[in-house]
Design a protein around this motif. Structure first.
Motif, mmCIF file in Angstrom:
data_model
loop_
_atom_site.group_PDB
_atom_site.id
_atom_site.type_symbol
_atom_site.label_atom_id
_atom_site.label_comp_id
_atom_site.label_asym_id
_atom_site.label_seq_id
_atom_site.Cartn_x
_atom_site.Cartn_y
_atom_site.Cartn_z
ATOM 1 N N ALA A 188 10.654 16.782 -16.650
ATOM 2 C CA ALA A 188 11.566 15.670 -16.896
ATOM 3 C C ALA A 188 10.804 14.397 -17.217
ATOM 4 O O ALA A 188 11.105 13.710 -18.175
ATOM 5 C CB ALA A 188 12.459 15.446 -15.678
ATOM 6 N N VAL A 189 9.810 14.100 -16.397
ATOM 7 C CA VAL A 189 9.106 12.845 -16.585
ATOM 8 C C VAL A 189 7.713 12.976 -15.970
ATOM 9 O O VAL A 189 7.486 13.781 -15.076
ATOM 10 C CB VAL A 189 9.904 11.682 -15.937
ATOM 11 C CG1 VAL A 189 9.994 11.828 -14.447
ATOM 12 C CG2 VAL A 189 9.326 10.339 -16.310
ATOM 13 N N CYS A 205 7.110 1.875 -5.746
ATOM 14 C CA CYS A 205 8.526 1.521 -5.869
ATOM 15 C C CYS A 205 9.033 1.744 -7.293
ATOM 16 O O CYS A 205 10.158 2.187 -7.489
ATOM 17 C CB CYS A 205 8.740 0.062 -5.470
ATOM 18 S SG CYS A 205 8.713 -0.188 -3.706
ATOM 19 N N LEU A 206 8.181 1.458 -8.261
ATOM 20 C CA LEU A 206 8.584 1.666 -9.653
ATOM 21 C C LEU A 206 8.837 3.142 -9.939
ATOM 22 O O LEU A 206 9.794 3.503 -10.618
ATOM 23 C CB LEU A 206 7.505 1.133 -10.598
ATOM 24 C CG LEU A 206 7.452 -0.383 -10.755
ATOM 25 C CD1 LEU A 206 6.287 -0.769 -11.627
ATOM 26 C CD2 LEU A 206 8.746 -0.880 -11.354
ATOM 27 N N ILE A 207 7.964 3.986 -9.391
ATOM 28 C CA ILE A 207 8.160 5.428 -9.574
ATOM 29 C C ILE A 207 9.428 5.871 -8.848
ATOM 30 O O ILE A 207 10.234 6.639 -9.375
ATOM 31 C CB ILE A 207 6.934 6.204 -9.051
ATOM 32 C CG1 ILE A 207 5.675 5.765 -9.783
ATOM 33 C CG2 ILE A 207 7.136 7.702 -9.221
ATOM 34 C CD1 ILE A 207 4.405 6.335 -9.229
ATOM 35 N N GLU A 209 12.048 4.181 -8.212
ATOM 36 C CA GLU A 209 13.258 3.753 -8.920
ATOM 37 C C GLU A 209 13.609 4.698 -10.048
ATOM 38 O O GLU A 209 14.794 4.937 -10.324
ATOM 39 C CB GLU A 209 13.068 2.342 -9.471
ATOM 40 C CG GLU A 209 13.284 1.305 -8.406
ATOM 41 C CD GLU A 209 13.478 -0.055 -9.016
ATOM 42 O OE1 GLU A 209 14.417 -0.194 -9.811
ATOM 43 O OE2 GLU A 209 12.699 -0.950 -8.703
ATOM 44 N N ASP A 210 12.582 5.235 -10.674
ATOM 45 C CA ASP A 210 12.843 6.238 -11.707
ATOM 46 C C ASP A 210 13.519 7.466 -11.095
ATOM 47 O O ASP A 210 14.435 8.037 -11.676
ATOM 48 C CB ASP A 210 11.531 6.640 -12.383
ATOM 49 C CG ASP A 210 11.765 7.605 -13.519
ATOM 50 O OD1 ASP A 210 11.969 7.132 -14.641
ATOM 51 O OD2 ASP A 210 11.771 8.823 -13.266
ATOM 52 N N LEU A 212 15.364 7.474 -8.420
ATOM 53 C CA LEU A 212 16.724 7.118 -8.002
ATOM 54 C C LEU A 212 17.701 7.138 -9.177
ATOM 55 O O LEU A 212 18.894 7.328 -8.997
ATOM 56 C CB LEU A 212 16.725 5.720 -7.378
ATOM 57 C CG LEU A 212 16.077 5.612 -6.005
ATOM 58 C CD1 LEU A 212 15.961 4.161 -5.599
ATOM 59 C CD2 LEU A 212 16.868 6.390 -4.980
ATOM 60 N N ARG A 214 18.022 9.298 -11.329
ATOM 61 C CA ARG A 214 18.317 10.652 -11.803
ATOM 62 C C ARG A 214 19.313 11.367 -10.896
ATOM 63 O O ARG A 214 19.567 10.944 -9.790
ATOM 64 C CB ARG A 214 17.025 11.463 -11.898
ATOM 65 C CG ARG A 214 16.198 11.008 -13.051
ATOM 66 C CD ARG A 214 14.769 11.476 -12.938
ATOM 67 N NE ARG A 214 13.944 10.662 -13.813
ATOM 68 C CZ ARG A 214 13.843 10.842 -15.138
ATOM 69 N NH1 ARG A 214 14.486 11.836 -15.715
ATOM 70 N NH2 ARG A 214 13.094 10.050 -15.867
ATOM 71 N N VAL A 268 22.289 3.624 2.548
ATOM 72 C CA VAL A 268 21.814 3.717 1.162
ATOM 73 C C VAL A 268 20.478 2.985 1.025
ATOM 74 O O VAL A 268 19.517 3.508 0.442
ATOM 75 C CB VAL A 268 22.851 3.143 0.175
ATOM 76 C CG1 VAL A 268 22.279 3.114 -1.226
ATOM 77 C CG2 VAL A 268 24.122 3.955 0.200
ATOM 78 N N ASP A 269 20.421 1.774 1.585
ATOM 79 C CA ASP A 269 19.170 1.009 1.539
ATOM 80 C C ASP A 269 18.039 1.781 2.195
ATOM 81 O O ASP A 269 16.931 1.880 1.670
ATOM 82 C CB ASP A 269 19.326 -0.329 2.278
ATOM 83 C CG ASP A 269 20.318 -1.237 1.595
ATOM 84 O OD1 ASP A 269 20.730 -0.887 0.478
ATOM 85 O OD2 ASP A 269 20.667 -2.267 2.176
ATOM 86 N N GLU A 272 16.746 4.643 0.140
ATOM 87 C CA GLU A 272 15.848 4.218 -0.945
ATOM 88 C C GLU A 272 14.468 3.860 -0.402
ATOM 89 O O GLU A 272 13.439 4.245 -0.962
ATOM 90 C CB GLU A 272 16.456 3.032 -1.693
ATOM 91 C CG GLU A 272 17.676 3.439 -2.500
ATOM 92 C CD GLU A 272 18.381 2.259 -3.136
ATOM 93 O OE1 GLU A 272 17.987 1.116 -2.879
ATOM 94 O OE2 GLU A 272 19.328 2.501 -3.914
ATOM 95 N N PHE A 273 14.481 3.153 0.725
ATOM 96 C CA PHE A 273 13.206 2.777 1.333
ATOM 97 C C PHE A 273 12.446 4.013 1.803
ATOM 98 O O PHE A 273 11.232 4.123 1.625
ATOM 99 C CB PHE A 273 13.449 1.826 2.509
ATOM 100 C CG PHE A 273 12.190 1.404 3.195
ATOM 101 C CD1 PHE A 273 11.247 0.635 2.537
ATOM 102 C CD2 PHE A 273 11.930 1.803 4.498
ATOM 103 C CE1 PHE A 273 10.076 0.254 3.170
ATOM 104 C CE2 PHE A 273 10.759 1.425 5.131
ATOM 105 C CZ PHE A 273 9.830 0.652 4.470
ATOM 106 N N ALA A 276 10.698 5.786 -1.117
ATOM 107 C CA ALA A 276 9.467 5.121 -1.542
ATOM 108 C C ALA A 276 8.354 5.330 -0.514
ATOM 109 O O ALA A 276 7.205 5.557 -0.871
ATOM 110 C CB ALA A 276 9.725 3.631 -1.753
#
Lengths: 339, 72
Positions: A188-189, A205-207, A209-210, A212, A214, A268-269, A272-273, A276
């Protein structure tokens, strides 16, 4: 270039398989050079020996050439081992500090698994579940079996769970050839040059976010867990996706959420944390394992180089002595024939 | 009720890294340059489609992943 390919062949003899085969041209270059050396010894800057008896001393010249190259390869591998050791020390301190965060969050989210067995996506039978596999490999080679074992694990995972849709995210560059050849459709990536400088949390975090952005039911992190310098273990860490998490949010009811938002928002927060953090830890574990494996591999390679050098020296001296003896006997027998 | 930053389409990670960035900017001098020099990376992201990389992007600390900067 020649030394690099010689390095690779030495690794191969040591039972290691380098995953990258990029400098194939240099292998060819080395071969043509050495065959030339064997057939035309005088064509090179050979010593005075070769001028008079090209055939007799040719082999000797080839051996001494080989000795020189093996010696310099040994020096390089020794230097690489030192560099890996220094890098290992610096990355290991960061990795040790990141581990408690990952373990703590994993403990918290494992509450859900206890409360809701069907949340485990493997048993969800309604539609084919989708897994997002994150394969963590290194950017640079010559680090033993670290990358090939990751590739092998991911391949086995896809082979053994045919009912599951797999999408692969590849971090690092060294797993690319292995995975894209067989599972190109699942890719995929990919991110490369992730480990070029020390891994930082904003970068992770940038990775994340990618990830998240999907769609999937479950994330599976595949990385090398650092046990010790001589042992790294391929680990598959599942992270339940957000959808399944929200479906069983009541598992967290016993917790008190100290926030003006409702607990679902906080969850949810936190999810995400957690993603990462787990990713950050996995990257650091893998970077530590990579350096440790490189250290071991380079140690083996330099030991092989010194062994090889020893046996080459032995055969060099033996052949030199044989040539001298033969020449002496020719001179004396020639003198005897004249009498 | 949804947090205002989530309503604006940010994830928690984006929000927290932005906050962290702002805090770093607000630090006083000897520490400030130390901390700002720490972050520095350049990853290359590749989007795959049927076994091939179809698009590559360079990702740098500015946060925003720029337009296709790296060709094949």
């Amino acid at each position: 270039m020649a030394t690099r390919s010689a390095l690779k062949s030495m690794m191969r003899e040591a039972g290691h398989r380098p995953t990258a085969l990029s400098p194939t041209t240099s292998v060819i270059a080395l071969n043509s050079r050495s065959s030339q050396l064997l057939s035309h010894p005088t064509a090179h800057n050979s010593a005075w020996l070769a001028a008079e008896h090209p055939v007799r001393w040719a082999n000797l010249k080839a051996i001494s050439d080989r000795m020189r190259s093996v010696g310099s390869v040994g020096k390089i591998t020794k230097a690489m081992k030192m560099v890996a050791a220094a890098k290992l020390r610096s990355v290991q301190t960061v990795q040790e500090k990141s581990r408690p965060f990952a373990v703590g969050l994993q403990d918290f989210f494992s509450n859900m698994d206890d409360a809701d067995a069907p949340a485990s996506p493997d048993s969800a039978a309604d539609s084919s579940p989708s897994h997002f596999v994150i394969a963590v490999t290194s950017d640079r080679g010559l680090c033993g079996g670290v990358n090939s074992s990751i590739v092998k694990t991911v391949k086995a995972m896809i082979r053994d769970n045919k009912a599951v849709d797999h999408a692969i995210m590849l971090l690092g560059d060294k797993g690319r050839e292995g995975l894209a050849r067989v599972h190109g459709d699942n890719m995929a990536v990919s991110f490369k040059d992730v480990f070029k400088v020390a891994v930082s949390f904003p970068q992770v975090c940038l990775i994340a976010e990618d990830i998240l952005s999907r769609e999937y039911d479950q994330i599976v992190l595949v990385y090398n867990q650092f046990k010790s310098v001589i042992s790294q273990e391929v680990t598959e860490k599942p992270i339940v996706g957000l959808k399944a998490l929200m479906a069983s949010a009541e598992a967290f009811d016993e917790y008190e959420f100290d926030s003006d938002m409702d607990s679902a928002q906080v969850l949810v927060d936190l999810f995400e944390f957690q993603l990462a953090t787990q990713l950050f830890n996995a990257l650091l574990e893998n970077a530590t394992s990579e350096q440790a494996a490189r250290m071991t591999a380079m140690d083996n390679a330099s030991r092989n180089a010194s062994d090889m050098l020893q046996s080459l020296t032995l055969s060099y001296n033996r052949q030199r002595q044989a040539a001298i003896t033969q020449e002496l006997s020719e001179i004396t027998s020639g003198a005897a024939a004249l009498d | 009720m949804v947090q205002y930053w989530r309503a604006a389409g940010m994830t928690y990670l984006k929000y927290s890294t932005t906050c962290a960035e702002l805090v770093r900017q607000a630090l006083k001098e000897p520490i400030r340059s130390q901390v700002l020099n720490r972050a520095g990376y350049a990853m290359i992201k590749g989007e795959w489609e049927s076994g091939k990389i179809v698009q590559r992007t360079l990702i740098e600390p500015t946060g925003s992943s720029s337009a296709p900067a790296v060709a094949k």
